[in-house]
Design an enzyme around this catalytic site. Structure first.
Site, PDB file in Angstrom:
ATOM      1  CB  CYS A 286       7.331  24.665   6.658  1.00  0.00           C
ATOM      2  SG  CYS A 286       5.833  24.110   6.872  1.00  0.00           S
TER       3      CYS A 286
ATOM      4  CG  HIS B 268       4.485  28.279   5.471  1.00  0.00           C
ATOM      5  ND1 HIS B 268       5.131  27.073   5.141  1.00  0.00           N
ATOM      6  CD2 HIS B 268       5.196  29.499   5.301  1.00  0.00           C
ATOM      7  CE1 HIS B 268       6.439  27.442   4.624  1.00  0.00           C
ATOM      8  NE2 HIS B 268       6.434  29.019   4.830  1.00  0.00           N
TER       9      HIS B 268
END
Length: 917
Positions: A312, A852
């Site tokens: 990510c 994230h």
């Protein structure tokens, strides 16, 4: 579907809490002794969470407040409601982790394949072998999925579990056979030779093996002891097995397997993912099956990127660059003519080609998410720090991409050597233009055109006031979060030579600094002499709890409610020790014998072992330390009994700050004071009375602390201002004003002002003054001089120390429209607009190394914001763009109407780039 074995456990069942405690103890012991080669086992997150809820239900019922979200710890942090008693889990069922294959153990060669996009903490957890064995003995089930522990990291001292080993394509020439194998990146080249010969029925003498990355012979792999990791072999790359045409004069005519054979050896995942050991899971990345935007016409720009496993960080940075209008236009046209194939600082055009190809896919019509494997492979090839499938810093990747793309696309084929001249009093405008022209003569690319600006750097020597001015290029601005990068600390400073009363100094230090930063700040605040040093201690219960001697220890070990004292003492020579003076007062009278308890703040003085120490010398030292506390106008009788008096030294006699223990006789500039009730604690912990026998030698040990008690009677207390030694303040006292200030949002303008503020260089970055001919701690001032078309701003949320990483969760209030930098640009000649609009940003959620990344991006054609979360894309409102997760901001200059040089309001127009196909 893989069959799951039923439980055959016959062991007597334990209670849920007994299971929890036993597994917790086994896990702690196992992880403390983890070493390379140990086995860890995958277990499905679904089953593990069921077991966690089951064993924690008793604690949940007893403590309804224990509701930490998303934790799989053994301490009972499940967030599931507890309306009924949970049933005991059935047998372990790992079938949802399995792709295809039989149910036997997934050891090398077993053939059990796991899905290619599994994430630790979401799909599975990793358990030490001892924990798995215990759970399996209770519940049975399967299949067993074992993985090995390998060394990880540059230092080769960190462990990781190799969940996904390398997948390599073996290509045999000249026959053309091929095979896909799985092999650990820690295996040797010799083992790769052996495996290849075994698969294709060849002898070791018959083959040469080549690193065939990109179908080019990069290197002959003949160092048999070298690991594949050290050889920079990447996931999914080709390996060429070259069969010699003639061995001992015999033509080879066979020995190959049929084309496209897939060897059922090793592990069966799509990629390698090395998860650092953190029990039982950290990564918050989510991989979605499809995009949230399915039918939105034929225009491009809304295509997601598949998460290959903790990628990510890469996906968010790529999307922001891909949606930069200047880059979108450039890479969709024919940019190949600008590729610099010979630049030794570049990547022979491969990075630019890979990025350009990926950009075109993302702007193509359709909504099918793209798997960026080719780009990831190129990235790992040229930047090994981003290899593997661990989480990385998105800003660090962004910096590498911008620099790498610049070098691949640098229009300057042969960089000239240029020697920049100092300003030497010339006008800033002239010097700045000269520096920029020199820079462009060596660096000229689309990246420079779009992203590079220039700032003015001014250094001033603190000794000779020499001023040095340079103008340097920048690709992005890294702004500190000013409200949270520093820490205010209150420390009381004491002198040992009786020259001053105690005083409290309030200093500002880096929040993630070290003891040395605090000591340096105190030294500056209290005007420390060159012959003096600071001794920093923590006081607890009126005693010295610890000396803060290690200058490299983090300041985070000092809590806001700690009490610290600093002592100015003479720089210690060899053989010196410290005398600790502990104050005691009488406890309230009781039927028992008289008792003493510590009170006030201890004092410290240096003591030399070069001479014999007598009890009178210690009396002199203590009287000198207490001299500033003596009440004014208090006179003692000159006819004091010499046996009960001691000469107190006038502090003005000791210019060096060191107490003289060799001249305790009475003289004209000394006044006679009564002896103090001092008790010296010897090595046997016996108290020796120092109020008698001035000339009596005292035996002191250099190996143990020298502690002296001063027992204060009520009559003695009346002679001194003891309030200076009482109420030692806390390091930081919270108050209503401070708490209110903490809730106020931090402005992006404030961060920029902190970045541009004049400040002294840190000691590690001393400046060599050409006039003094010495290293100096110069003051440095930055000014913005030339701004780029696209301004990238990095908010410095992460900080690093020797062994710790920290993240600042501060909310920064950044403008979405009209980010006005007019007043911050030092070059006033430019008539260009200094207004910027936000068009993209990278967000980071969660903790350091375990969070994230996502991106918020505005499609300028639609004038609408979208959230890019790997493969999932969804529209968002503009007011939702701002959050405390903002990490990297992308601003684009607002174009001014050419017909109105001072355009404002309706005179502003935006440069739109059409993305229609």
């Amino acid at each position: 579907m893989t069959e799951v074995a039923t439980s055959t456990a016959t062991t007597k069942e334990l209670s849920p809490d007994e299971e929890r405690v036993l597994i917790r103890d086994i896990a702690i012991t196992a992880e403390a002794n983890t070493k390379e080669g140990d086995s860890f086992f995958l277990i499905t997150q679904k089953w593990w969470q069921h077991w966690i809820d089951y064993v924690n239900q008793e604690q949940q019922l007893n403590n309804n407040n224990n509701t930490n979200e998303g934790s799989s710890s053994l301490a009972g942090n499940s967030d599931s409601p507890r309306l009924t008693t949970l049933k005991r889990p059935s047998g372990i069922d790992n079938s949802d982790l399995i792709s295809d294959g039989p149910s036997e153990d997934s050891s090398p060669g077993s053939g059990v394949e796991i899905h290619d996009t599994l994430l630790e903490g979401r799909d599975y957890v990793l358990l030490p072998q001892q924990v798995w064995n215990q759970l399996y003995s209770w519940y049975g089930g399967g299949p067993t999925l074992s993985r090995k522990v390998i060394d990880s990291g540059l230092s080769q001292t960190e462990f990781a579990v190799e969940v996904y080993p390398l997948r390599l394509q073996l290509l045999v020439t000249p026959k053309g056979d091929r095979s896909t194998i799985r092999i650990s990146k820690k295996e040797t080249i010799g083992e790769l030779h052996r495996r290849a010969c075994e698969i294709f029925y060849l002898n070791l003498e018959q083959v040469c093996i080549w690193d065939y990355y990109g179908h080019r012979k990069h290197a002959l792999m003949n160092d048999m002891d070298k690991t594949l990791d050290d050889a920079n072999i990447q996931m999914d790359q080709d390996i060429l097995v070259e069969v010699l045409n003639n061995v001992n004069g015999t033509e080879l005519s066979g020995g190959g397997l049929s084309a496209n054979k897939i060897a059922s050896r090793g592990y069966g995942a799509e990629h390698m993912q090395s998860q650092t050991l953190s029990y039982p899971g950290r990564e918050l990345d989510n991989t979605y099956a499809n995009s949230g935007v399915i039918t939105r016409g034929a225009s491009g720009g809304l295509t997601g990127l598949l998460n290959l496993g903790n990628t990510c960080f890469m996906n968010s940075a790529i999307q922001c660059l891909v949606h930069t209008p200047e880059f979108a236009r450039y890479f969709r046209e024919d940019y190949h003519q600008e590729i610099n194939w010979q630049n030794p600082l570049g990547m022979v055009g491969e990075l630019a080609l890979a990025f350009g190809e990926l950009l075109r896919k993302l702007w193509a019509p359709g909504r099918t998410p793209v798997a960026p494997r080719p780009f990831k492979a190129k990235l790992a090839r040229f930047a090994p720090q981003f290899s593997g499938y661990n989480q990385h810093d998105s800003q660090e990747l962004l910096a590498f991409l911008l620099d790498g793309l610049h070098e691949d696309l640098n229009r300057v084929k042969h960089k000239p050597y240029i020697n920049s001249r100092d300003a030497d009093g010339r006008p800033d405008e002239e010097v700045a233009d000269e520096y920029w022209a020199n820079h462009i003569a060596r660096n000229d690319s689309i990246i420079v055109d779009v992203c590079q600006g220039q700032y003015k750097s001014t250094l001033v020597c603190p000794v000779c006031n020499k001023v040095s001015v340079t103008f340097d290029p920048f690709m992005y601005l890294s702004l500190p979060l000013q409200f949270t990068i520093t820490r205010t600390m209150a420390i009381t400073v004491f002198t040992c030579d009786g020259s001053a009363l105690p005083s409290t100094c309030t200093v500002t230090v880096p929040k993630q600094g070290r003891y040395r930063d605090l000591i340096q700040a105190l030294s500056n605040a209290c005007s420390l002499k060159q012959t003096e040093e600071i001794k920093l201690v923590e006081i607890r219960n009126h005693l010295i709890h610890r000396f803060l001697d290690d200058s490299y220890i983090s300041l985070s070990t000092i809590k806001d409610d700690d009490h610290l004292a600093a002592y100015k003492i003479q720089k210690s020579a060899k053989g010196n020790a410290f005398l600790q003076l502990i104050h005691r007062c009488q406890e309230e009278e009781s039927s028992d014998a008289q008792r003493w308890k510590p009170f006030g703040t201890p004092l410290i003085s240096s003591l030399s072992f070069d001479d014999v120490i007598a009890s009178g010398d210690i009396q002199t030292i203590v009287q000198t330390m207490l001299a500033p506390l003596l009440k004014e106008g208090l006179e003692y009788a000159d006819n004091s009994d010499p046996s009960t008096s001691v000469a107190a030294t006038d502090p003005s006699d000791h210019r060096s700050g060191e107490v003289d223990t060799n001249h305790a006789s009475t003289s004209a500039n000394k006044k006679v004071l009564p002896k103090l009730p001092l008790q010296l604690v010897d090595e046997s912990m016996t108290c020796i009375d120092l109020s008698v026998g001035d000339e009596k030698a005292v035996n002191l040990s250099a190996s143990s602390p020298i502690v002296v008690y001063l027992d204060w009677s009520s009559k003695l207390l009346e002679k001194y201002n003891m309030h200076y030694l009482e109420n030692l303040p806390e390091v930081f006292k919270y108050g209503p004003i401070t708490k209110k200030a903490r809730t106020e949002p931090l402005s992006l303008y404030t961060c920029l002002e902190a970045f541009l503020r004049e400040e002294p260089l840190v000691p590690e970055d001393m400046w060599y003054c050409p006039q003094c001919k010495e290293q100096r701690q110069a003051s440095k001032k930055l000014d913005l001089w030339r701004l780029p078309e696209v301004l990238v701003i990095h908010l410095k949320r992460f900080s690093y120390s020797r062994s710790m990483k920290h993240k600042l969760e501060t909310f920064v209030n950044f403008p979405v429209h009209d980010f006005d930098l007019t007043n911050y640009v030092a070059d006033k000649r430019s008539s260009r607009s200094q207004l910027y609009d936000l068009y993209a940003l990278i967000n980071h959620y969660g903790g350091m190394g375990s969070g994230h990344y996502t991106a918020h991006i505005k499609l300028l054609d639609e004038n609408r914001w979208y959230n890019f979360d790997d493969s999932h894309i969804s529209p968002i409102n503009e007011e939702d763009v701002k959050s405390a997760a903002a990490y990297v901001l992308f601003y684009r200059r607002v174009k001014s109407d050419a017909s109105a040089s001072n355009a404002t309001g309706s005179g502003r127009v935006r440069d739109k780039t059409s993305y229609k196909h």
